[in-house]
Structures are given as C-alpha cells and as structure tokens.
Motif scaffolding. Structure first.
Motif, mmCIF file in Angstrom:
data_model
loop_
_atom_site.group_PDB
_atom_site.id
_atom_site.type_symbol
_atom_site.label_atom_id
_atom_site.label_comp_id
_atom_site.label_asym_id
_atom_site.label_seq_id
_atom_site.Cartn_x
_atom_site.Cartn_y
_atom_site.Cartn_z
ATOM 1 N N LYS A 277 72.890 17.654 -33.156
ATOM 2 C CA LYS A 277 73.512 18.840 -33.745
ATOM 3 C C LYS A 277 72.482 19.924 -34.030
ATOM 4 O O LYS A 277 72.754 21.120 -33.824
ATOM 5 C CB LYS A 277 74.246 18.462 -35.028
ATOM 6 C CG LYS A 277 75.224 19.523 -35.500
ATOM 7 C CD LYS A 277 76.288 18.958 -36.404
ATOM 8 C CE LYS A 277 77.387 19.988 -36.638
ATOM 9 N NZ LYS A 277 78.489 19.422 -37.449
ATOM 10 N N TYR A 284 72.092 27.479 -29.562
ATOM 11 C CA TYR A 284 73.039 28.579 -29.780
ATOM 12 C C TYR A 284 72.327 29.794 -30.379
ATOM 13 O O TYR A 284 72.503 30.929 -29.910
ATOM 14 C CB TYR A 284 74.156 28.106 -30.709
ATOM 15 C CG TYR A 284 75.056 29.222 -31.208
ATOM 16 C CD1 TYR A 284 75.757 30.032 -30.314
ATOM 17 C CD2 TYR A 284 75.208 29.475 -32.571
ATOM 18 C CE1 TYR A 284 76.574 31.054 -30.769
ATOM 19 C CE2 TYR A 284 76.020 30.479 -33.038
ATOM 20 C CZ TYR A 284 76.705 31.266 -32.131
ATOM 21 O OH TYR A 284 77.510 32.288 -32.565
ATOM 22 N N GLU A 356 81.189 36.289 -34.873
ATOM 23 C CA GLU A 356 82.639 36.087 -34.803
ATOM 24 C C GLU A 356 83.404 37.402 -34.775
ATOM 25 O O GLU A 356 84.485 37.483 -34.183
ATOM 26 C CB GLU A 356 83.099 35.247 -35.996
ATOM 27 C CG GLU A 356 84.515 34.747 -35.869
ATOM 28 C CD GLU A 356 84.871 33.758 -36.954
ATOM 29 O OE1 GLU A 356 86.050 33.356 -37.029
ATOM 30 O OE2 GLU A 356 83.966 33.388 -37.735
ATOM 31 N N SER A 368 81.371 26.595 -28.792
ATOM 32 C CA SER A 368 82.430 26.145 -29.697
ATOM 33 C C SER A 368 83.191 24.952 -29.127
ATOM 34 O O SER A 368 84.231 24.571 -29.664
ATOM 35 C CB SER A 368 83.413 27.298 -29.966
ATOM 36 O OG SER A 368 84.054 27.705 -28.757
ATOM 37 N N THR A 369 82.700 24.363 -28.053
ATOM 38 C CA THR A 369 83.367 23.240 -27.403
ATOM 39 C C THR A 369 82.912 21.918 -28.014
ATOM 40 O O THR A 369 81.921 21.860 -28.758
ATOM 41 C CB THR A 369 83.071 23.246 -25.893
ATOM 42 O OG1 THR A 369 81.656 23.088 -25.693
ATOM 43 C CG2 THR A 369 83.512 24.563 -25.263
ATOM 44 N N ALA A 370 83.640 20.864 -27.659
ATOM 45 C CA ALA A 370 83.270 19.531 -28.157
ATOM 46 C C ALA A 370 81.933 19.076 -27.591
ATOM 47 O O ALA A 370 81.180 18.344 -28.242
ATOM 48 C CB ALA A 370 84.366 18.533 -27.800
ATOM 49 N N THR A 372 79.316 20.828 -27.105
ATOM 50 C CA THR A 372 78.240 21.437 -27.884
ATOM 51 C C THR A 372 78.395 21.172 -29.378
ATOM 52 O O THR A 372 77.726 21.812 -30.192
ATOM 53 C CB THR A 372 78.215 22.957 -27.644
ATOM 54 O OG1 THR A 372 79.475 23.524 -28.034
ATOM 55 C CG2 THR A 372 77.967 23.263 -26.175
ATOM 56 N N HIS A 374 80.648 21.943 -31.428
ATOM 57 C CA HIS A 374 81.283 23.058 -32.164
ATOM 58 C C HIS A 374 80.292 23.759 -33.099
ATOM 59 O O HIS A 374 80.659 24.176 -34.202
ATOM 60 C CB HIS A 374 82.482 22.557 -32.971
ATOM 61 C CG HIS A 374 83.458 21.737 -32.182
ATOM 62 N ND1 HIS A 374 84.377 22.297 -31.322
ATOM 63 C CD2 HIS A 374 83.654 20.398 -32.113
ATOM 64 C CE1 HIS A 374 85.106 21.339 -30.768
ATOM 65 N NE2 HIS A 374 84.684 20.176 -31.215
ATOM 66 N N SER A 376 78.853 26.691 -32.982
ATOM 67 C CA SER A 376 79.036 28.119 -33.240
ATOM 68 C C SER A 376 80.112 28.389 -34.288
ATOM 69 O O SER A 376 80.156 29.487 -34.851
ATOM 70 C CB SER A 376 79.395 28.846 -31.946
ATOM 71 O OG SER A 376 80.630 28.379 -31.427
ATOM 72 N N SER A 377 80.977 27.410 -34.548
ATOM 73 C CA SER A 377 82.022 27.572 -35.559
ATOM 74 C C SER A 377 81.647 26.901 -36.878
ATOM 75 O O SER A 377 82.506 26.720 -37.747
ATOM 76 C CB SER A 377 83.345 27.003 -35.047
ATOM 77 O OG SER A 377 83.208 25.627 -34.691
ATOM 78 N N HIS A 378 80.398 26.527 -37.048
ATOM 79 C CA HIS A 378 79.960 25.893 -38.291
ATOM 80 C C HIS A 378 80.077 26.902 -39.437
ATOM 81 O O HIS A 378 79.604 28.033 -39.337
ATOM 82 C CB HIS A 378 78.508 25.422 -38.158
ATOM 83 C CG HIS A 378 78.109 24.424 -39.188
ATOM 84 N ND1 HIS A 378 77.807 24.770 -40.488
ATOM 85 C CD2 HIS A 378 77.977 23.066 -39.135
ATOM 86 C CE1 HIS A 378 77.485 23.698 -41.174
ATOM 87 N NE2 HIS A 378 77.581 22.645 -40.374
#
Length: 404
Positions: A277, A284, A356, A368-370, A372, A374, A376-378
C-alpha cells in the motif's frame, strides 16, 4: 531497442543460459600466493590455519564535488565487524545489544548487498555484480534530467501543459504501455516545449509524438501511425505526425535517454521493505508530479524520496523494529536535503488533496482500482496538506459550488 537499456523490464528466460559462478567470484575463492602460509609452517603441520582478519566496509572520502552530494563508492578496510551479517534478524539483534551506532557501521556492506538483491529482483540488471556501479551512474547522471526553471515559453501555461499530460496518461493506458514509457514521454515533452517553437494548435501533435518516441525506445509492440491519428480525431495527417517526429528528433539531437524517478522509488521502497500500500501510494503521488510543472526543477531521486516519505506519513502504518531498521538502511541512499524534500512533499500533498476536484483526473482514476489498492481514494489524502502544516486552497469544483 527497448532491450538495450539496463533500466528496461525484460521478459524472463528469453536468453537464459546455464548459470555459472562469475570469474571474479571464483578468483576470490583462491588464496593469492603471497598470502598462502609456507609449506613448512607450524600452522599447516597442525592442520589449523590462522583465521584471516575480518573486514568491514567503511565510507571513504567521496571522489565527487560537494555540490553533487552523490554516494559514489565504498572502500574495503580492515576491521572487526562481521561481513556475513546481512539478515534483518541479525541487524535487529545488534541494534538491541549495541545501539544505533552498530547499524551505522554495518550500513555500507548491508547497502551493497541490498542493492544487488533489489536490482536483480526488479529486473533492472542481468548481473548483480554491477548493481552498485549502475546505481552510482544513475545518481551521477540524474542532474541532466532537470531544468533550471519551471517557466514555460509563451503562449503555453501550466494549465495547458497539465491538460496535455493528463490526456497522454489516458492514451498511455489505452495502449497498455509500461510506466517507464510514460515518464520518458513527459520528459521529452518538457524538453521539446523549451527547444522547439510550436503553436498551440500543434501542442497535441507534439505530445503524441513524444509518447510515440518513448514507445519506440521502451516498448516491443507499437501502435500504427493511423491509430495515433485516430486518437487525435484525425485532426492531423500521417505526414504531419512523421514530420513532427523528425523535427523533435533533430532538435533533441536523438538523445532519448532518461532514468525515471520510478526506478529510484522502487529501489528505495524495496530496500526499506515498504508494504504494497505504501508503494502504490508513493507511485500515485509520484505520477501526480508529472502534472506539476514546478517539479521539473527537481532531480528524479529527490522526487522519489519525497513521494515515499509522504506516502508513509499519509498512511501512518504502525512501525516495527525490522521495518525501522530497513528504513534506516534505505535512508542512507538519500541525497535529498530536508528543505528540498519538504518543498516537494508540499507540492505533492496539495496536488493529491485537489485531485478529486480537478479536471485532470486520469491518475486519480488509474489508481482507484482494486489492483492499485484504491490508494487515490484514501480519505487521508484530503487532509495531506494539514499533515505538513499547510492550508489547502479550494478546488475549482468547490469554488463553483460556492459561487452557486
């Protein structure tokens, strides 16, 4: 052509031969004649040989100028530190018994060992014997990939450049190119914008040509020229694209070399034993630096160091003794000054907090994919500037909502 660079990712077992011990390893196993004990000595008669003095690696006076700040080489000298302690458990044990000073003494030999293992694992080299020489060359030559100023020639602005780079990231995803291709394409674009007089109407064509040239250097399979024209809605002909390609090559003097900051990031993260992670978060943040024109003045190793440090601070994973030991070893590769690192971290933190609400969202969607995790959406990314004591300016979307 992609197979000629040591930094390229290579398919496994294409030219695999029977592994043999390197000549240098075999030669080192033989004792030199002048160091062999005499035939009639007491040691040989008794069957016991006196143990050779143990060795350690210590840092010597660096053979570079002070402004370079580059780790170049280590020299072997006599000492009493065991050279066989390369495992994490032994180092952690020494830390408990003797304190941090023992780790500082062991770092050079550990660093050489970790560099060999890491670069071989990442597929950056064929023979780990040359790992340190290759890394030293990467550190020495990275200054040529920076620019003295972040200013762009008129009529280009930071906003138009960011929009073009964001579109190139989308095209890069469509063709499933490697990450090295993307970083090289943006680097060529940064150089071309400063050396070639191009109108705004031909800016998209210039970006596609830079991506095409990067693909020719890094990829095995390339799209047809007609496909590239189709992605530009046939706004340019094949002849125009090939003419621009010839112009870019001539102006850049056919110099397409580049060592991306991604390689420095992966090397440091592997030596530091970072979690998946943390690595994805750092990747990212590092890709966001491609959109920021301010980042062109920093060296690749500095960008990688700042992205990795910011990723660790954002995720705030609980520390472990082995993890802190590994991070201490990886930190010895750091040649980035603290003010420079803080400056880059501030730029990346603000970019991540505003991603965003920006129009340039290709990297945000990509990470934001599984696959990677997610990252970028943290939720912690929204408050990343506050972790550094900054006030994050409002995004365009927030400004539009406030106006309504």
């Amino acid at each position: 052509m992609a197979q000629m660079s040591f930094c390229d990712s290579r398919p496994a077992d294409l030219h695999k031969k029977e592994k043999r011990a390197p000549l240098r390893t075999w030669a080192n196993a033989c004792i030199p004649k002048e160091r062999r004990p005499p035939a009639d000595s007491d040691e040989t008669r008794g069957g016991h040989c006196k143990a050779e003095p143990e060795r350690r690696w210590v840092r010597t006076r660096l053979p570079v100028s002070a402004e370079d700040g580059i780790i170049m080489d280590y020299a072997e000298q006599q000492g009493a530190v065991p050279t066989g302690l390369c495992g994490r458990e032994e180092v952690a044990l020494l830390l408990c018994l003797r304190g941090l000073h023992s780790l500082q003494v062991l770092v050079p030999s550990l660093l050489h060992h970790e560099m060999e293992v890491t670069m071989e694992k990442l597929g950056l080299i064929y023979d780990k014997t040359y790992a340190w020489d290759i890394f030293s060359d990467m550190m020495r030559n990275q200054s040529q990939y920076t620019f003295p100023s972040a200013e762009l020639p008129r009529p280009f602005t930071d906003s138009t450049r960011a929009i073009l780079v964001d579109w190139l990231i989308q095209v890069h995803e469509v063709f499933h190119f490697s990450e090295e291709t993307l970083y090289l394409a943006v680097h060529l674009l940064n150089r071309a914008l400063r050396q070639i007089k191009v109108s705004i109407s031909n800016l998209q064509l210039l970006g596609v040509v830079c991506l095409f040239l990067a693909g020719k250097k890094e990829e095995c399979l390339l799209p047809e020229v007609s496909e590239l024209c189709y992605l530009m809605e046939n706004g340019y002909s094949k002849k125009q694209l090939l003419r621009m390609e010839r112009r870019v090559l001539c102006e850049l003097k056919f110099d397409l070399s580049h060592c991306p900051p991604l390689h420095f990031l992966l090397i440091s993260a592997s030596i530091a034993r970072c979690s998946d992670k943390v690595v994805w978060m750092a990747r990212y943040l590092l890709e966001l630096s491609l959109l920021e024109s301010q980042c062109v003045v920093f060296q690749p190793a500095e960008l990688a160091s700042a992205a990795l440090c910011l990723a660790r601070r954002v995720l705030q994973e609980p520390p472990t003794p082995e993890g802190e030991t590994a991070w201490c070893i990886a930190s010895s590769l750091n040649v980035c000054s603290e003010p420079t690192r803080q400056r880059i971290m501030q730029i990346l933190a603000v970019a991540a907090a505003r991603a965003e609400g920006q129009d340039t969202r290709a990297s945000l969607i990509k990470f934001s994919t599984a696959e990677t995790l997610h990252v970028s959406s943290h939720p912690a990314l929204r408050s990343a500037p506050h972790l550094l004591g900054l006030h994050c300016p409002p995004t365009r979307a927030q400004m539009r909502e406030g106006a309504m």
